[in-house]
Design an enzyme around this catalytic site. Sequence first.
Site, PDB file in Angstrom:
ATOM      1  N   ASP A 214      45.959  27.874  88.095  1.00 24.99           N
ATOM      2  CA  ASP A 214      45.600  27.802  86.682  1.00 24.99           C
ATOM      3  C   ASP A 214      46.714  28.368  85.825  1.00 24.99           C
ATOM      4  OD1 ASP A 214      44.084  27.493  84.339  1.00 24.99           O
ATOM      5  OD2 ASP A 214      43.368  29.562  84.494  1.00 24.99           O
TER       6      ASP A 214
ATOM      7  N   HIS B  61      41.967  25.170  87.498  1.00 25.79           N
ATOM      8  CA  HIS B  61      40.751  25.620  86.817  1.00 25.79           C
ATOM      9  C   HIS B  61      39.693  24.512  86.817  1.00 25.79           C
ATOM     10  CE1 HIS B  61      43.050  24.246  83.016  1.00 25.79           C
ATOM     11  NE2 HIS B  61      42.085  23.366  83.178  1.00 25.79           N
TER      12      HIS B  61
ATOM     13  N   THR C  95      37.364  27.473  80.776  1.00 28.93           N
ATOM     14  CA  THR C  95      38.570  27.294  79.952  1.00 28.93           C
ATOM     15  C   THR C  95      38.243  27.506  78.468  1.00 28.93           C
ATOM     16  OG1 THR C  95      38.307  24.861  79.988  1.00 28.93           O
ATOM     17  CG2 THR C  95      39.708  25.856  81.673  1.00 28.93           C
TER      18      THR C  95
END
Length: 422
Positions: free
Chosen positions: A366, A398, A267
Amino acid sequence: MIIILTILYWSLAEPTGHGRDNLFGRADRERPRQPLAEPTGHDRDNLSGRTDRKRVEFSMVSQHYVYLTRSRTHFSEHKTELSFNSVHPLYFHYFILSSMATEKVVVKELLPLIRVYSDGSVDRLLSSPNVPPSLEDPETGVSSKDIVIADNPFLSARIFLPKSHKNSTHKLPIFVYFHGGAFCVESAFSFYVHRYLNILASEANIIAISIDFRLLPHHPLPAAYQDGWTALQWIASHAANSASATNPEPWLVNHADFTKLYVGGDTNGANIAHNLLIRAGTETLHGDLQILGGLLCCPFFWGSKPIGSEPVEEHHQSLAIKVWSFVYPDAAGGIDNPSINPCVPGAPSLATLGCSKLLVTITGKDEFRDRDILYYESVKKSGWKGEVELFDAGDEAHAFQMFKPETDLAKAMIKRLASFLV
């Protein structure tokens, strides 16, 4: 043996311990301390004004939080146990810190991530507890230790070495990892990051270096980007001339293959890695060291105009925009700054990415999925000379491979990542 990580909150205590924010800017952060030292906990600030002593314990064996409150006047103790199996793990921290709130004025908050108070203290609501390094992880045999990269500004990391180094003279690839957490929670020493890199270092047979970059609220971007570049230059100094490296690391000198340098993360950590690759395309590292590959797992990218399945009406109120406004309030162009929207017109050409191969991973649940697919397609169309791949890890959120590494999908993803880091 049960290993307990204790997070102690002391009233009127000076913020100490590794990663603890300095309330006047964190510029004089101390060298790493053992996370079991008192008081502990990643970036736990001094909670001045508390009348009770409160403690949160985390057992790595039973995976339970134990929340204790001890009155200074009555010497009574209340104990509550919570299991990881009932809710998302990081929401334990949110529950515990919220329940420990005192009568202080909140001046800024980004829920469910972080809360900032008028006295300068901070609650990082979604952070897993810090754990110490290990001479030999019982599950993987990986060794780890904490190291100092730079002193001004202070930058530290945790380095992981697989057990295979004991039986071979073969040099190992280097993977520089940046953790997730929206630039404001988690650390290089947190439980989930530590466990994940133990697994990945063992599976991929690599040296992993988890960078403890500076966090919000005291260090807005581009501080984390600069910390990443500092880390890469420090690693490169070992390859150029280890004798002249600042704080030289023997594990790198003796076991690292500097022709196989990778950067990556999850991320926002993947966002950092992308920005480092862009910089590496126009600036050189010490000794002209080259980055071989980038590993971007569900990278945090966004933009002002919704694409794909992103909601149209609620787009400008999305958590992604709130996070970016919080972490980089001075970014030129706001949410369309190239650091967060690499596909916006006028952004640096993706053809200049400073590596030879790139793996972008996505997951079905995600929120950045469409952005990451666009990024992958844009790299392919940019004229970049490297090899880019896209890997769909399945119908998960995620960073699921970090939170649930025992699942089949997580194991498959980790194997795919390991096959890239060669």
